[in-house]
Design a protein around this motif. Structure first.
Motif, short mmCIF file in Angstrom:
data_model
loop_
_atom_site.label_atom_id
_atom_site.label_comp_id
_atom_site.label_asym_id
_atom_site.label_seq_id
_atom_site.Cartn_x
_atom_site.Cartn_y
_atom_site.Cartn_z
N GLN A 203 0.85 -1.19 0.00
CA GLN A 203 0.00 0.00 0.00
C GLN A 203 0.88 1.23 0.00
O GLN A 203 1.80 1.34 0.80
CB GLN A 203 -0.92 0.04 1.21
CG GLN A 203 -1.70 1.36 1.23
CD GLN A 203 -2.71 1.47 2.32
OE1 GLN A 203 -3.37 0.51 2.65
NE2 GLN A 203 -2.83 2.67 2.88
N ALA A 223 -5.11 6.55 -1.36
CA ALA A 223 -4.54 5.23 -1.10
C ALA A 223 -4.45 4.43 -2.40
O ALA A 223 -5.40 4.34 -3.16
CB ALA A 223 -5.38 4.49 -0.08
N LYS A 253 -6.93 2.16 -4.16
CA LYS A 253 -7.33 1.13 -3.21
C LYS A 253 -8.78 1.32 -2.77
O LYS A 253 -9.34 0.52 -2.04
CB LYS A 253 -6.40 1.20 -1.98
CG LYS A 253 -6.45 -0.05 -1.13
CD LYS A 253 -5.65 0.11 0.15
CE LYS A 253 -5.69 -1.17 0.97
NZ LYS A 253 -4.99 -1.03 2.24
N ILE A 254 -9.38 2.44 -3.20
CA ILE A 254 -10.73 2.76 -2.73
C ILE A 254 -11.74 2.14 -3.69
O ILE A 254 -11.75 2.44 -4.89
CB ILE A 254 -10.92 4.29 -2.67
CG1 ILE A 254 -9.78 4.92 -1.88
CG2 ILE A 254 -12.26 4.64 -2.06
CD1 ILE A 254 -9.63 4.41 -0.46
N THR A 256 -14.69 1.10 -6.02
CA THR A 256 -15.57 1.91 -6.85
C THR A 256 -17.03 1.68 -6.52
O THR A 256 -17.91 2.33 -7.07
CB THR A 256 -15.36 1.58 -8.34
OG1 THR A 256 -15.57 0.17 -8.50
CG2 THR A 256 -13.97 1.93 -8.79
N GLY A 259 -16.57 2.51 -1.54
CA GLY A 259 -15.47 3.23 -0.94
C GLY A 259 -14.68 2.51 0.14
O GLY A 259 -13.84 3.12 0.80
N CYS A 260 -14.94 1.22 0.35
CA CYS A 260 -14.12 0.49 1.32
C CYS A 260 -12.71 0.32 0.75
O CYS A 260 -12.50 0.48 -0.45
CB CYS A 260 -14.71 -0.89 1.60
SG CYS A 260 -16.29 -0.83 2.42
N ALA A 261 -11.77 -0.04 1.62
CA ALA A 261 -10.42 -0.30 1.15
C ALA A 261 -10.38 -1.71 0.55
O ALA A 261 -10.73 -2.67 1.22
CB ALA A 261 -9.43 -0.19 2.30
N LEU A 264 -7.88 -7.23 0.02
CA LEU A 264 -7.54 -8.65 -0.02
C LEU A 264 -7.01 -9.02 -1.41
O LEU A 264 -7.74 -8.98 -2.39
CB LEU A 264 -8.76 -9.51 0.30
CG LEU A 264 -9.38 -9.28 1.69
CD1 LEU A 264 -10.62 -10.14 1.87
CD2 LEU A 264 -8.36 -9.58 2.77
N PRO A 275 -13.46 -6.59 1.00
CA PRO A 275 -14.08 -7.38 2.07
C PRO A 275 -15.48 -6.90 2.44
O PRO A 275 -16.21 -7.64 3.09
CB PRO A 275 -13.13 -7.21 3.25
CG PRO A 275 -12.22 -6.11 2.91
CD PRO A 275 -12.32 -5.81 1.45
N CYS A 276 -15.88 -5.70 2.03
CA CYS A 276 -17.20 -5.21 2.41
C CYS A 276 -18.32 -5.94 1.66
O CYS A 276 -19.23 -6.48 2.26
CB CYS A 276 -17.33 -3.71 2.16
SG CYS A 276 -16.51 -2.75 3.42
N HIS A 277 -18.26 -5.91 0.33
CA HIS A 277 -19.35 -6.50 -0.45
C HIS A 277 -18.85 -7.46 -1.52
O HIS A 277 -19.55 -7.77 -2.46
CB HIS A 277 -20.20 -5.39 -1.07
CG HIS A 277 -20.72 -4.42 -0.04
ND1 HIS A 277 -20.23 -3.15 0.08
CD2 HIS A 277 -21.62 -4.56 0.95
CE1 HIS A 277 -20.83 -2.54 1.09
NE2 HIS A 277 -21.67 -3.38 1.64
N GLN A 278 -17.60 -7.89 -1.37
CA GLN A 278 -17.03 -8.95 -2.20
C GLN A 278 -16.93 -8.63 -3.68
O GLN A 278 -16.96 -9.53 -4.51
CB GLN A 278 -17.79 -10.26 -2.01
CG GLN A 278 -17.58 -10.89 -0.68
CD GLN A 278 -18.58 -10.37 0.35
OE1 GLN A 278 -19.74 -10.22 0.04
NE2 GLN A 278 -18.12 -10.07 1.52
N PHE A 291 -16.74 -10.07 -10.30
CA PHE A 291 -17.82 -10.54 -9.43
C PHE A 291 -18.22 -9.42 -8.49
O PHE A 291 -17.42 -8.53 -8.19
CB PHE A 291 -17.39 -11.77 -8.62
CG PHE A 291 -18.54 -12.43 -7.92
CD1 PHE A 291 -19.43 -13.23 -8.63
CD2 PHE A 291 -18.79 -12.20 -6.57
CE1 PHE A 291 -20.51 -13.81 -8.01
CE2 PHE A 291 -19.88 -12.78 -5.95
CZ PHE A 291 -20.74 -13.59 -6.67
N GLY A 292 -19.47 -9.48 -8.00
CA GLY A 292 -19.91 -8.56 -6.97
C GLY A 292 -20.57 -7.32 -7.52
O GLY A 292 -20.70 -7.16 -8.73
#
Lengths: 330, 528
Positions: A203, A223, A253-254, A256, A259-261, A264, A275-278, A291-292
């Motif tokens: 990072q 980030a 890293k944010i 789209t 806005g989670c980092a 993974l 990791p928030c919504h895969q 995916f996601g």
């Protein structure tokens, strides 16, 4: 609308069954003792609470099977409080159920609708008083009142305006400029391509200019993730390939999506996962969404090296980073 | 007369001479409340609210609602020397350096979960028994309001410590606001005082969490309870219970003792959970920074369904005329929850529209006797469970070594198929239960006793129900479906043909039932 079908007959309230304590003084005395014991247990709980608060050190730990090491002070106070509350409750309910009168009582209900006469009176009063105020006749008053009442709601809304500045172009800009060095987070060291082995991920943040301070607002947009692949693993357009350097590719890293980092990285599949919504992004294909719920790839930062061999940005991001917003044009 | 009685008498006299309260109190101290375990669910919500006020007040004495940057030097050594916000620092201080602080924090959090769980359980009880029907529609709507505000209040509450997990939740909330067309970016800049995260939101949500919303709660709960009081509680059907009476125990002394005692029990259980069950250990998450995240990020359960919806959303955005509309956020984050809660709030009116029943109802329905409503409830519960399960898709995947992609696809398909399936199955189940009730009333209970008749035949002896049992199973009404013919008496097409046809169809589905036994049916049985 109602059901007129004939019904079985209602046998009425069942007969009252007396409790033992109602008829047997010994049973009543026993119930009284039980209630008293419960209340006493509550008092003991309070004593445990006071003891734990005053005499148990806050850094003392005790081992409890299953639960493991527990802070003795917190646990003692908690169990003391539990006892003091629970047993008062149990005592009161036991008292109510065993000794207080348990005869079921019937109360009558009445329809809520007012009597016809009252309703008519009410309507007449409203009409009469309304007419007396002249609201119906004096349309000038009515309209100007409507106007002022309509407008008065604007003042509190307007007062909220200074809650924050206007967004202007802020959502579309980051601190990355042409030639900005990539530095590690958090130590702030500039990096060379040789610091990153194939398969590694790091990072980075833009290097601070003298006198500049890093805020969380900056981190939330600046980030960047560096990932090093073997150059032949990329499946990029020639333009995007020119944004990489010796197999090192840089993405915002944010996420789209929201806005989670996007933290993974799966080395085997070369996927980035939020990791928030895969939402899953395919690194060799310019972080294409595979995916996601994310609808757009992670923005790619064009990188190269400067004269001293440190990694720098070729140019700012070419699109806004982070989640979408109405004014976003692409 | 004892001294105690004398003092009480003179106090009562003093108050009554100034307020005239004696008349009102005389009537209301003996007010009758019906007894049933399911009527205590709302009580749990009320009591956990009081627990939240008490423990929350304690927490405010130490909590510092500020995002001022400080360096931690408390007794939790792993974070020593780390930069963090004053909010996070003071939460650590409460957890490690205030005696009983961690206990109070944990009781507060557990009570919040209990508050939301009991609200939902209470709402389901009211829904499935039809307690929302006239005259209680206002209270239903207030209840839905309390549920909605409870979700917001809980979310703001666990966001206050400003740890890595809660900050991620705030980031997601910000993205939802930002996705609102036209005004989204403005609203986020106003809400956060500039770009995310800024240093304004902790103090702002603190005021909302400890002042604004609790005030609204207090007002709504007061009205909710006053209406319960004034309209008198509903009761379950049974012998002697009618629409015109209410059978139960008087407020004084039985209900005062029971309800008061129950408050202490709810408080005791919250204290027990706070004492032994760790919840939201924020010191493990670290302070918030937008560049980091912990895997397995999960909201509290009452937000989990929303997160699950967002996780299963299709990746659709519209990019046109230099503007972006994020359907992948708007559909799961705004539109679907909006439709769900609006339907929920309007359901009393929808039901009365289907049956054209405008009468007062004080006797509760047994859920099987309202198959359509019960099936709709099952539809809603299934919908929520699928979303909730998908909200934990990452944990399910890691715990059971499954593919997260497959789980998400299962949810995407499941959300479309399972709720209608639950509706269908539940409705059939209700009708079967009605059939079983009918059997019971007509032929009595199976006793398991076999008797051999003189000519060698074996028969099982059935024991007839008591009058009280038979009444309970047959007292309900079975309303016929609405008749809305397309043409009037003169053969002329009535206006609103399509609407009437739809309403008649819905009404037919709503009125579906197995005919309950009538007195004549029973007479016929006695003869053989």
């Amino acid at each position: 609308m109602s059901d007129k079908a004939p019904r079985l007959s209602d046998p009425g309230l069942p007969e009252h069954v007396h409790r033992k304590a109602d008829t047997d003084p010994a049973a009543a005395k026993k119930a009284e003792r039980q209630v008293a014991i419960l209340f006493t247990l509550s008092a003991l709980g309070t004593i445990l609470f006071i003891y734990s608060y005053i005499w148990v050190k806050t850094d003392r730990f005790i081992f409890i099977p299953i639960m493991g090491d527990q802070n003795a002070s917190q646990l003692g106070m908690g169990i003391g409080l539990t006892f003091s509350l629970l047993f008062i409750g149990m005592g009161a309910i036991h008292w109510a159920k065993s000794l207080m009168p348990d005869n079921e009582v019937a109360a009558e209900r009445h329809e809520f609708r007012s009597e016809e006469a009252d309703r008519a009176d009410f309507v007449a009063t409203v009409k009469e008083q309304g007419a007396a105020s002249g609201l119906g006749r004096r349309s000038l008053i009515k309209r100007s009142l409507g106007l002022s009442l309509g407008l008065i709601g604007l003042s509190p809304l307007l007062l909220l305006r200074d809650l924050g500045p206007l967004p202007k172009k802020s959502l579309e800009q980051t601190s990355w400029k042409t030639g900005t060095r990539l530095v590690t987070d958090p130590s702030g060291r500039p990096i060379k391509p040789s610091d990153l082995e194939v398969g590694a991920v790091a990072q980075v943040l833009p290097e601070l200019q003298p006198g500049q301070e890093r805020t969380l607002e900056n981190v939330g947009k600046d980030a960047v993730l560096l990932i090093r692949l073997r150059p032949e693993e990329f499946e990029l357009s020639p333009e995007r390939l020119s944004w990489t350097y010796q197999g090192i590719i840089a993405f915002s890293k944010i996420c789209t999506h929201m806005g989670c980092a996007v933290a993974l990285y799966e080395q085997q599949t070369k996927h980035l996962l939020c990791p928030c919504h895969q939402s899953t992004f395919d690194v060799p294909r310019a972080a294409k969404v595979i995916f996601g719920p994310a609808a757009r790839p992670l923005p790619q930062l064009a990188i190269t090296v400067d004269s001293e061999g440190y990694l720098v940005a070729q140019k700012p991001f070419t699109e806004p980073v982070g989640p979408s917003f109405w004014e976003r044009s692409s | 007369m004892s001294t105690g009685e004398k003092v009480a008498g003179s106090v009562a006299n003093y108050v009554d001479e100034r307020t005239g309260a004696a008349k009102w109190l005389k009537k209301n101290l003996t007010k009758v409340f019906p007894d049933h375990w399911s009527f205590m669910l709302g009580e749990i919500a009320l009591y956990s609210f009081i627990i939240l006020l008490l423990t929350g007040t304690f927490l405010t004495f130490w909590f510092d609602p500020s995002q001022r940057e400080v360096i931690y030097h408390g007794s939790y050594l792993p974070l020593n020397g780390i930069h963090m916000s004053a909010a996070y620092d003071s939460t650590l201080h409460i957890s490690f350096d205030v005696r009983g602080g961690l206990l109070m924090r944990q009781i507060h959090h557990w009570a919040a979960l209990l508050f939301m769980s009991s609200i939902v359980a209470h709402m389901l009880r009211v829904f499935f028994t039809g307690a929302f029907r006239k005259p209680r529609e206002f209270n239903w709507i207030i209840g839905i309001g309390l549920l909605t505000l409870g979700i917001v209040e809980g979310f703001l509450g666990y966001s206050l410590p400003d740890d890595l997990l809660s900050g991620t939740g705030i980031r997601i909330a910000e993205a939802i606001i930002q996705a609102i067309p036209i005004v989204g970016s403005y609203l986020t800049f106003f809400a956060f005082g500039g770009p995310f995260p800024g240093t304004s939101f902790i103090p702002r949500i603190f005021t909302v969490h400890v002042l604004l919303l609790p005030g609204i709660f207090l007002a709504l709960i007061t009205v909710h309870l006053m209406l319960v009081w004034y309209q008198k509680h509903t009761q379950y059907p049974g012998p002697g219970r009618t629409e015109k009476n209410v059978i139960g125990y008087p407020l004084m002394p039985v209900y005062m003792a029971k309800a008061g005692g129950f408050f202490f029990i709810v408080f005791g259980i919250s204290a027990f959970l706070g004492a032994v069950a760790s919840i939201n250990p924020i010191w493990l998450y670290g302070p918030y920074t937008p560049g980091q995240i912990s895997a397995g990020s999960q909201p509290d359960w009452y937000m989990g369904w929303l997160d699950g919806l967002v996780r299963m959303a299709p990746p659709i955005e519209t990019h046109a005329f230099h503007h972006t509309i994020s359907w992948n956020i708007l559909i799961p984050g705004v539109i679907v929850p909006g439709i769900f809660f609006t339907f929920l709030a309007l359901y009393p009116f929808i039901e009365s529209w289907m049956s054209n029943d405008k009468r007062e109802h004080h006797l509760l329905d047994r859920p099987r006797n309202a198959p359509n409503r019960t099936a709709l409830g099952a539809f809603g519960i299934t919908f929520m469970l699928v979303t909730l399960a998908n909200g934990g898709n990452d944990l399910i995947a890691t715990h059971f070594s499954l593919s997260i992609n497959q789980i998400t696809w299962m949810s995407r398909i499941g959300i479309l198929i399972l709720p209608p399936l639950a509706f269908f199955v539940t409705k059939r189940l209700c009708l079967s239960l009605q059939r079983a009730d009918r059997e019971l009333v007509l032929h009595g209970k199976e006793t398991g006793r076999l008797v051999r008749l003189p000519h060698g035949e074996f028969v099982e002896v059935h024991e007839p129900l008591t009058d009280a049992q038979a009444w309970t199973l047959t007292q309900h009404e079975q309303l016929p479906a609405l008749e809305l013919p397309e043409v009037d008496a003169h053969g002329v097409l009535r206006p609103g043909g399509l609407r009437n046809r739809f309403r008649a169809k819905v009404s037919r589905s709503n009125a579906e039932a197995i005919a309950k036994p009538k007195p004549d049916d029973l007479k016929g049985i006695e003869d053989h």
